[in-house]
Scaffold this motif. Structure first.
Motif, mmCIF file in Angstrom:
data_model
loop_
_atom_site.group_PDB
_atom_site.id
_atom_site.type_symbol
_atom_site.label_atom_id
_atom_site.label_comp_id
_atom_site.label_asym_id
_atom_site.label_seq_id
_atom_site.Cartn_x
_atom_site.Cartn_y
_atom_site.Cartn_z
ATOM 1 N N ASN A 215 -9.918 -5.003 3.801
ATOM 2 C CA ASN A 215 -10.569 -3.690 3.877
ATOM 3 C C ASN A 215 -9.846 -2.706 4.798
ATOM 4 O OD1 ASN A 215 -12.707 -4.387 2.129
ATOM 5 N ND2 ASN A 215 -13.688 -5.520 3.815
ATOM 6 N N GLY A 216 -8.726 -3.067 5.390
ATOM 7 C CA GLY A 216 -8.000 -2.141 6.243
ATOM 8 C C GLY A 216 -7.240 -2.847 7.347
ATOM 9 N N PHE A 217 -6.802 -2.062 8.316
ATOM 10 C CA PHE A 217 -5.984 -2.620 9.394
ATOM 11 C C PHE A 217 -5.930 -1.605 10.540
ATOM 12 C CE2 PHE A 217 -3.403 -0.287 6.424
ATOM 13 C CZ PHE A 217 -2.656 0.559 7.214
ATOM 14 N N LEU A 218 -5.403 -2.102 11.648
ATOM 15 C CA LEU A 218 -5.153 -1.238 12.800
ATOM 16 C C LEU A 218 -3.667 -0.908 12.836
ATOM 17 C CD1 LEU A 218 -7.284 -2.969 15.593
ATOM 18 C CD2 LEU A 218 -7.874 -0.943 14.252
ATOM 19 N N GLY A 219 -3.365 0.411 12.915
ATOM 20 C CA GLY A 219 -1.978 0.860 13.022
ATOM 21 C C GLY A 219 -1.721 1.481 14.379
ATOM 22 N N THR A 220 -0.644 1.073 15.037
ATOM 23 C CA THR A 220 -0.308 1.555 16.386
ATOM 24 C C THR A 220 1.065 2.204 16.356
ATOM 25 O OG1 THR A 220 -1.606 -0.202 17.419
ATOM 26 C CG2 THR A 220 0.045 0.907 18.791
ATOM 27 N N PHE A 221 1.132 3.386 16.979
ATOM 28 C CA PHE A 221 2.407 4.096 17.066
ATOM 29 C C PHE A 221 2.582 4.584 18.501
ATOM 30 C CE2 PHE A 221 5.625 7.293 16.493
ATOM 31 C CZ PHE A 221 6.404 6.804 15.444
ATOM 32 N N SER A 222 3.802 4.459 19.018
ATOM 33 C CA SER A 222 4.088 4.843 20.408
ATOM 34 C C SER A 222 5.249 5.820 20.470
ATOM 35 C CB SER A 222 4.432 3.607 21.254
ATOM 36 O OG SER A 222 3.334 2.731 21.343
ATOM 37 N N ILE A 223 5.077 6.819 21.357
ATOM 38 C CA ILE A 223 6.188 7.690 21.742
ATOM 39 C C ILE A 223 6.491 7.396 23.209
ATOM 40 C CG2 ILE A 223 6.968 10.061 22.078
ATOM 41 C CD1 ILE A 223 5.192 10.938 19.841
ATOM 42 N N LEU A 224 7.737 7.011 23.485
ATOM 43 C CA LEU A 224 8.143 6.653 24.836
ATOM 44 C C LEU A 224 8.719 7.879 25.546
ATOM 45 C CD1 LEU A 224 9.939 3.262 24.111
ATOM 46 C CD2 LEU A 224 7.519 3.671 24.590
ATOM 47 N N VAL A 225 8.419 7.992 26.828
ATOM 48 C CA VAL A 225 8.982 9.048 27.668
ATOM 49 C C VAL A 225 9.975 8.392 28.621
ATOM 50 C CG1 VAL A 225 8.504 10.895 29.317
ATOM 51 C CG2 VAL A 225 6.840 10.365 27.530
ATOM 52 N N ARG A 226 11.239 8.821 28.530
ATOM 53 C CA ARG A 226 12.303 8.203 29.305
ATOM 54 C C ARG A 226 12.946 9.221 30.243
ATOM 55 N NH1 ARG A 226 14.283 3.315 26.966
ATOM 56 N NH2 ARG A 226 13.326 2.847 24.936
ATOM 57 N N PRO B 87 -2.150 -16.559 -1.075
ATOM 58 C CA PRO B 87 -2.695 -15.446 -0.277
ATOM 59 C C PRO B 87 -3.435 -15.924 0.960
ATOM 60 C CG PRO B 87 -3.976 -15.741 -2.264
ATOM 61 C CD PRO B 87 -2.789 -16.661 -2.412
ATOM 62 N N LYS B 88 -3.462 -15.024 1.939
ATOM 63 C CA LYS B 88 -4.197 -15.308 3.171
ATOM 64 C C LYS B 88 -5.672 -14.985 3.022
ATOM 65 C CE LYS B 88 -0.294 -14.641 6.309
ATOM 66 N NZ LYS B 88 -0.295 -16.018 6.784
ATOM 67 N N ALA B 89 -5.971 -14.090 2.079
ATOM 68 C CA ALA B 89 -7.375 -13.746 1.844
ATOM 69 C C ALA B 89 -7.526 -13.309 0.387
ATOM 70 C CB ALA B 89 -7.819 -12.629 2.783
ATOM 71 N N VAL B 90 -8.714 -13.647 -0.186
ATOM 72 C CA VAL B 90 -8.999 -13.309 -1.586
ATOM 73 C C VAL B 90 -10.426 -12.806 -1.672
ATOM 74 C CG1 VAL B 90 -9.169 -14.162 -3.945
ATOM 75 C CG2 VAL B 90 -7.396 -15.043 -2.430
ATOM 76 N N ASP B 91 -10.615 -11.725 -2.436
ATOM 77 C CA ASP B 91 -11.956 -11.213 -2.708
ATOM 78 C C ASP B 91 -11.978 -10.790 -4.166
ATOM 79 O OD1 ASP B 91 -14.464 -10.139 -2.742
ATOM 80 O OD2 ASP B 91 -13.962 -8.360 -1.525
ATOM 81 N N GLY B 92 -12.364 -11.695 -5.020
ATOM 82 C CA GLY B 92 -12.347 -11.402 -6.454
ATOM 83 C C GLY B 92 -10.921 -11.252 -6.932
ATOM 84 N N THR B 93 -10.596 -10.050 -7.362
ATOM 85 C CA THR B 93 -9.236 -9.777 -7.834
ATOM 86 C C THR B 93 -8.375 -9.150 -6.740
ATOM 87 O OG1 THR B 93 -9.942 -7.622 -8.657
ATOM 88 C CG2 THR B 93 -10.004 -9.480 -10.220
ATOM 89 N N ARG B 94 -8.906 -8.965 -5.579
ATOM 90 C CA ARG B 94 -8.143 -8.384 -4.462
ATOM 91 C C ARG B 94 -7.611 -9.517 -3.582
ATOM 92 N NH1 ARG B 94 -10.790 -5.686 -0.929
ATOM 93 N NH2 ARG B 94 -9.128 -4.228 -0.419
ATOM 94 N N VAL B 95 -6.288 -9.416 -3.270
ATOM 95 C CA VAL B 95 -5.643 -10.471 -2.506
ATOM 96 C C VAL B 95 -4.824 -9.872 -1.376
ATOM 97 C CG1 VAL B 95 -5.544 -12.111 -4.424
ATOM 98 C CG2 VAL B 95 -3.675 -10.466 -4.089
#
Length: 707
Positions: A565-576, A635-643
């Motif tokens: 059903n989704g995921f967590l996405g992480t993005f970083s901007i570094l200050v150098r 697959p790591k997960a299955v829900d009907g026809t969704r994998v």
């Protein structure tokens, strides 16, 4: 002080010889401020501003007019003082001056007639100034006046002389018989024997003898050959001792005339101008009586203390102390190597002594005292308010005769007053102590301000070098006063404002003036418009702000908690740090993305797929098993026809297709249905879906670095 400075100082001092006190005029003549009878002299004060050039004076009597030059003034009992900086000229005339007419006005009067001569565009204008005075004080048996340019002594005469002056100025009047012998004078000098001379010769030498209102008068300029200098109780004194005599038959008449004046020029000590005179220039039975003041005004004893004056008697010497800021004194600024000042005081002193015959002698002193050049440092104070973002510099203790004409800020000059077109302000405040001050304000972030980053202080330094140009008035000689101010503003690496969107993450940074100190990177790569274009970012960058939109599944994302059903996405901007590339801080954002289908092609060599396979299934059939090309990759997960599949790119039977600029990793998702599983049937047509990830060749080192 070098020679040129001394000459300039003496030239200025020559114009500053007296001060004056305001009083009314008996009648109006334009420019004449005063016609006043004083204790022992008549005074005229003239306004230079109303008369154009420096005015001239002529004395007038029944015999004609006489120009009062410098030499003639000292000889005839006049003193002219020019105070050009105050715009004034003062004439003092002794009651016994040469052309004063003796009258019976109020018993014993003195009538003065002068011509005031002013010049406009080369044309002289003449104004007649007349005044009759009587002495407000009774005359003592002997009175001595020590003026600034001459000495004068008058003694009470018991000779049966006619009132008024003689027609022959070389005689003192008839004496005892109708036949008048020639009077002579001899000068006594302890250092040499001087021959006698008649009064006509003495007059040619600059001496004046006269007989006025039953008083014998003797006057001489300072520095005559027959005078001598000595010290009395340590004080320099000039003395002239004249004896006039006349031999008539068997009678010799002699009159002793002595003028002795303190020639002390004064000294400056601890804020006081000190002037001294011997306690008894003339014989005295006891302590002499002293009263003094400034500008021709004697001050009561109580007022002397109140005004801060000091009078002390020490070793038979009277010492007068005048505070440097005494009311009635005059201050003048002067530019030498630094800004200096000197003070001028017109001392007026009366000294009374009584001898053994109980005869009173009164001395009147007019002395112009000038302090040495004194340092007059300006006061500069940094009142900068960093919180309000403004430099504020206070320039104080500026003398009233010193004017600020321009200000140079970091090498750029601005005339005073400032124009309305600039962002700086200069405020002037005048103070009761005859000084004024200026307050300069400059915004900290104005382009004229130099900004430097200090690693040692972890601060942004805002620097302003100020050069004030001041002018001593009148004149145009400049004085430069410099001052440098630094404001420290603590700085920290920037932080972005971040917003999660349906399709990615948006970063926004409002630039500060010092944000140029940092580099922004995605990983180790510096964020530039080229990098953003290569990675599919949307970037907007100007002097005010930086906007960066990072779509999902582009370079730099990290994902976790991936599910159907989704995921967590992480993005970083570094200050150098721009110089060392050290990471100082970062802005990291993690967002929850609700997605029903997606493929993640990570740079660490994994492919993650969430997909709905219903589109590849025959209607009504349900899958019983899912796998990749390698049957063991399930697959790591299955829900009907969704994998959900997640596997390394180099595993599960993946194939590699190499093109000119990129490489594609490909695999297939297979579906087994219940119909496929029945034995004895012909092999079914497999149901499958191809999934793939494509990478640019330039990035392959990241994929293979661990293989």
């Amino acid at each position: 002080t070098n020679t040129s400075t001394a000459m300039a100082f003496n030239h200025s001092l020559a114009l500053l010889l007296s001060l004056w006190a305001t009083a009314g005029c008996d009648f109006f003549v334009e420019g004449v401020l005063q016609l006043e009878c004083r204790d022992r002299y008549f005074m005229i004060a003239v306004d230079l501003a109303a008369t154009g050039d420096v005015p001239r004076f002529e004395a007038v009597d029944g015999t004609g007019t006489y120009a009062i030059t410098e030499d003639y003034a000292a000889k005839c009992g006049y003193s002219i003082s020019i105070l050009s900086l105050l715009g004034l000229v003062e004439l003092r005339a002794s009651y016994f001056s040469c052309h004063t007419e003796k009258t019976l006005f109020q018993g014993a009067g003195f009538s003065f007639r002068f011509n005031l001569i002013t010049t406009y565009e080369g044309v002289d204008a003449y104004y007649a100034l007349n005044k009759t005075c009587s002495s407000p004080l009774p005359w003592s048996p002997r009175e001595v006046t020590c003026e600034v340019n001459y000495m004068e002594v008058s003694v009470r005469s018991e000779l049966p002389c006619q009132s008024g002056s003689s027609d022959d100025s070389s005689t003192l009047g008839p004496l005892y018989s109708p036949s008048t012998e020639v009077w002579q004078v001899t000068f006594q000098n302890p250092y040499q024997q001087l021959p006698p001379m008649n009064l006509s010769q003495a007059r040619q030498e600059g001496y004046i003898f006269d007989h006025v209102h039953d008083r014998i008068v003797f006057r001489t300029p300072y520095g005559q050959p027959e005078s001598y200098h000595t010290e009395v109780t340590g004080v320099p004194v000039e003395v002239v001792h004249a004896t006039v005599f006349s031999r008539q038959s068997w009678v010799v008449v002699m009159v002793d005339l002595i003028a002795a004046c303190s020639m002390d020029e004064g000294s400056y000590d601890s804020g006081y101008m000190i002037w001294g005179t011997p306690e008894a220039l003339y014989p005295s039975l006891g302590t002499t009586q002293i009263s003094f003041g400034l500008n021709g005004n004697l001050v009561e004893q109580a007022a002397v203390v109140q005004k801060g004056f000091i009078m002390e008697r020490y070793n038979s010497t009277v010492q007068i102390g005048i505070p440097y800021d005494a009311e009635g004194g005059y201050r003048k600024s002067f530019v030498s190597d630094c800004l200096s000042e000197f003070y001028i005081f017109n001392l007026y002193l009366k000294q009374t002594s009584v001898d053994e015959r109980h005869e009173e002698t009164v001395l009147w002193f007019h002395r112009t005292l000038v302090t040495p050049l004194l340092s007059s440092p300006l006061f500069t104070e940094d009142q900068t308010d960093v919180d309000n973002g403004t430099f504020s510099i206070h320039l104080g203790k500026v003398p009233r005769d010193v004017e600020l004409t321009s200000v140079q800020l970091n090498g750029q000059e601005f005339a005073v007053p400032f124009s309305d077109s600039i962002a700086y302000t200069l405020t002037e405040v005048r103070h009761s102590n005859k000084s004024h001050s200026y307050t300069l304000k400059v915004p900290l972030h104005d382009p004229i301000v130099i900004q430097e980053f200090s690693k040692e202080n972890a601060a942004m330094l805002h620097k302003l070098d100020i050069n004030y140009t001041l002018i001593v008035k009148p004149g145009d000689e400049p004085y430069y006063h410099t001052f440098s101010v630094t404001a420290r503003m603590a700085v920290s690496p920037p932080s972005f404002d971040v917003v999660c969107t349906e399709s990615g993450i948006d970063f926004k940074l409002a630039y500060r003036s010092f944000d140029y100190l940092w580099d922004f990177t995605i990983g180790s790569d510096r964020l530039t418009p080229v990098l953003a274009a290569n990675h599919g970012y949307t970037m907007s960058n100007d002097s005010q702000s930086l906007l960066l939109s990072v779509p999902l599944f582009t370079h730099g994302y990290k994902y976790k908690d991936i599910g159907l059903n989704g995921f967590l996405g992480t993005f970083s901007i570094l200050v150098r740090d721009r110089e060392t590339a050290d990471i100082l801080t970062s802005t990291t954002k993690t967002c929850l993305f609700n997605a029903t289908e997606f493929i993640m092609c990570s740079t660490n060599g994994w492919m993650t797929v969430v997909v709905d396979l219903s589109a590849v299934l025959p209607s009504g059939e349900m899958p019983t098993r899912f796998h990749l090309l390698n049957n063991f990759c399930v697959p790591k997960a299955v829900d009907g026809t969704r994998v959900l599949f997640s596997f390394p790119l180099h595993s599960c039977g993946s194939t590699v297709k190499l093109a000119k600029e990129n490489v594609t990793y490909q695999n297939k998702i297979y579906l087994d249905t219940s119909e496929n599983a029945v034995e004895g049937f012909n092999p079914p047509t497999p149901h499958r879906m191809t999934v793939q990830c494509t990478y640019p060749l330039v990035g392959l080192h990241r994929l293979f670095s661990i293989h």
